[in-house]
Design a protein around this motif. Structure first.
Motif, PDB file in Angstrom:
ATOM      1  N   LEU A 104       0.846  -1.101   0.022  1.00 23.52           N
ATOM      2  CA  LEU A 104       0.106   0.106  -0.177  1.00 23.52           C
ATOM      3  C   LEU A 104       0.964   1.150   0.199  1.00 23.52           C
ATOM      4  O   LEU A 104       1.786   1.332   0.654  1.00 23.52           O
ATOM      5  CB  LEU A 104      -0.743   0.276   1.225  1.00 23.52           C
ATOM      6  N   ILE A 106       0.827   5.560  -0.919  1.00 27.10           N
ATOM      7  CA  ILE A 106      -0.097   6.962  -1.281  1.00 27.10           C
ATOM      8  C   ILE A 106       0.638   7.755  -2.439  1.00 27.10           C
ATOM      9  O   ILE A 106       0.031   8.445  -2.925  1.00 27.10           O
ATOM     10  CB  ILE A 106      -0.373   7.627   0.116  1.00 27.10           C
ATOM     11  N   ASP A 113      -7.388  11.635  -1.393  1.00 28.63           N
ATOM     12  CA  ASP A 113      -8.228  10.573  -2.133  1.00 28.63           C
ATOM     13  C   ASP A 113      -7.311   9.222  -2.198  1.00 28.63           C
ATOM     14  O   ASP A 113      -7.964   7.996  -2.109  1.00 28.63           O
ATOM     15  CB  ASP A 113      -8.738  10.811  -3.590  1.00 28.63           C
ATOM     16  N   ALA A 114      -6.109   9.374  -2.464  1.00 28.83           N
ATOM     17  CA  ALA A 114      -5.299   8.240  -2.206  1.00 28.83           C
ATOM     18  C   ALA A 114      -5.334   7.339  -1.023  1.00 28.83           C
ATOM     19  O   ALA A 114      -5.288   6.382  -0.746  1.00 28.83           O
ATOM     20  CB  ALA A 114      -3.828   8.687  -2.490  1.00 28.83           C
ATOM     21  N   VAL A 116      -8.079   7.727   1.249  1.00 22.83           N
ATOM     22  CA  VAL A 116      -9.195   7.068   1.207  1.00 22.83           C
ATOM     23  C   VAL A 116      -9.104   5.656   0.498  1.00 22.83           C
ATOM     24  O   VAL A 116      -9.577   4.752   1.263  1.00 22.83           O
ATOM     25  CB  VAL A 116     -10.333   8.121   0.768  1.00 22.83           C
ATOM     26  N   LEU A 117      -8.534   5.630  -0.451  1.00 24.96           N
ATOM     27  CA  LEU A 117      -8.432   4.545  -1.140  1.00 24.96           C
ATOM     28  C   LEU A 117      -7.791   3.346  -0.508  1.00 24.96           C
ATOM     29  O   LEU A 117      -7.968   2.085  -0.369  1.00 24.96           O
ATOM     30  CB  LEU A 117      -7.581   4.598  -2.422  1.00 24.96           C
ATOM     31  N   ASP A 118      -6.565   3.833   0.135  1.00 27.07           N
ATOM     32  CA  ASP A 118      -5.731   2.997   0.863  1.00 27.07           C
ATOM     33  C   ASP A 118      -6.391   2.414   1.985  1.00 27.07           C
ATOM     34  O   ASP A 118      -6.366   1.164   2.625  1.00 27.07           O
ATOM     35  CB  ASP A 118      -4.388   4.021   1.376  1.00 27.07           C
ATOM     36  N   HIS A 120      -9.535   1.837   2.341  1.00 27.86           N
ATOM     37  CA  HIS A 120     -10.762   0.807   1.675  1.00 27.86           C
ATOM     38  C   HIS A 120      -9.978  -0.285   1.559  1.00 27.86           C
ATOM     39  O   HIS A 120     -10.267  -1.371   2.050  1.00 27.86           O
ATOM     40  CB  HIS A 120     -11.272   1.405   0.304  1.00 27.86           C
ATOM     41  N   ARG A 121      -8.828  -0.269   0.734  1.00 28.79           N
ATOM     42  CA  ARG A 121      -7.931  -1.393   0.585  1.00 28.79           C
ATOM     43  C   ARG A 121      -7.670  -2.245   2.022  1.00 28.79           C
ATOM     44  O   ARG A 121      -7.849  -3.482   2.092  1.00 28.79           O
ATOM     45  CB  ARG A 121      -6.679  -1.320  -0.168  1.00 28.79           C
ATOM     46  N   THR A 124     -10.595  -3.732   3.735  1.00 26.64           N
ATOM     47  CA  THR A 124     -10.943  -5.226   3.052  1.00 26.64           C
ATOM     48  C   THR A 124     -10.147  -6.243   3.340  1.00 26.64           C
ATOM     49  O   THR A 124     -10.354  -7.464   3.812  1.00 26.64           O
ATOM     50  CB  THR A 124     -11.285  -4.851   1.561  1.00 26.64           C
ATOM     51  N   ARG A 155     -15.843  12.780   1.688  1.00 23.76           N
ATOM     52  CA  ARG A 155     -15.730  11.745   1.004  1.00 23.76           C
ATOM     53  C   ARG A 155     -15.083  10.634   2.057  1.00 23.76           C
ATOM     54  O   ARG A 155     -15.626   9.534   2.020  1.00 23.76           O
ATOM     55  CB  ARG A 155     -14.676  11.824  -0.195  1.00 23.76           C
ATOM     56  N   LEU A 159     -17.140   7.208   3.048  1.00 21.98           N
ATOM     57  CA  LEU A 159     -16.499   6.004   2.921  1.00 21.98           C
ATOM     58  C   LEU A 159     -16.502   4.991   4.226  1.00 21.98           C
ATOM     59  O   LEU A 159     -17.020   3.746   4.327  1.00 21.98           O
ATOM     60  CB  LEU A 159     -15.195   5.993   2.360  1.00 21.98           C
TER      61      LEU A 159
END
Ligand SMILES: Nc1ncnc2c1ncn2[C@@H]1O[C@H](COP(=O)(O)OP(=O)(O)O)[C@@H](O)[C@H]1O
Ligand SMILES: [Mg+2]
Length: 239
Positions: A104, A106, A113-114, A116-118, A120-121, A124, A155, A159
């Motif tokens: 992972l 950034i 936003d990166a 936020v994606l991080d 999320h990953r 999960t 955002r 999430l």
């Protein structure tokens, strides 16, 4: 309403059995009031007692410093990381990204936003149920004070809601009546807990106050507490 335990003995009872699951609580207090410890205790209890993995986004202390400090309270974060129960996303180090050999990243330019994606990953991957972001002002310093930051926070909170994480975010409180420096934090937070250090006969004493907890009736009392070696936060709740 499903509740998530706070990890602080005595606090669950005060807020009706714990945080409402999926809620977002702001932990306010000046430096040294115990915010980082309060949040780590929440993750620690989730992992050890409830089988609920957690994510810690650290923006003020590097992973290694955080691990060292928490070891003094009896919490072995590195072990939780090895066991896949804890993901520390280290946004304090010059090289931003999840720590310890994780892929992972950034990237060199900090982008929320990166992040936020991080998150999320990471959520999960380990099946996270609890999340800590320490701190919002440090995040703002990285992103810049702008309309963009506001949008990004929205955002992020969207999430968190979507993936059902119960989260704690820290901030400083300069004006106890405004609670947070930027207003937006208060607007986004469904709960607010204030930690403080107050002078009492020339000694500084620690206090915790629940200012707001949506969907819950709670006491507004200032509750004394101590930070105890190998234990963490110990509340002194009147019987
Ligand atoms: N191992 C420990 N045992 C007892 N108290 C500790 C320990 N480690 C830190 N503390 C106390 O906690 C304080 C820091 O708490 P912290 O959660 O980092 O505050 P904040 O994040 O609000 O700045 C220290 O100033 C110290 O008083
Ligand atoms: Mg801190």
């Amino acid at each position: 309403m499903e509740r998530v335990t706070t990890g602080i003995p005595g606090l669950d009872t005060i807020i009706g059995g714990g945080y409402p699951r999926g809620t977002n609580v702001l932990i306010c207090g000046s430096s040294g009031t115990g915010k980082t410890i309060f949040c780590t205790q929440f993750l620690e209890e989730g992992i050890v007692e409830k089988n609920e993995p957690g994510i810690f986004i650290t923006l003020e202390e590097r992973t290694a410093d955080l691990q060292d400090e928490m070891l003094g309270l009896g919490w072995d974060l590195a072990e939780h990381q090895r066991n896949g129960n804890l993901m520390i996303i280290d946004a304090a180090s010059p090289r931003i990204g999840a720590s310890e050999g994780s892929e992972l990243r950034i990237g060199s330019n900090f982008e929320i936003d990166a992040l936020v994606l991080d998150i999320h990953r990471a959520a999960t991957r380990i099946g996270a149920k609890r999340l800590v972001l320490d701190s919002i002002p440090a995040l703002m310093l990285k992103v810049g004070e702008s309309e963009e930051f506001r949008g990004a926070l929205f955002r992020l909170s969207a999430l968190l809601l979507e993936i059902g994480l119960t989260s704690l975010m820290t901030t400083e409180s300069i004006d106890p009546f405004l609670v947070s420096r930027y207003g937006i934090e208060e607007f986004l937070a469904r709960g607010i807990i204030v930690l403080s250090l107050e002078e009492e006969v020339s000694d500084l004493k620690r206090f915790l106050r629940v200012r707001k907890m949506r969907g819950t009736s709670h006491s507004l009392k200032n509750i004394p507490f101590e930070i105890v070696k190998e234990k963490g936060i110990v509340l002194y709740v009147a019987k």
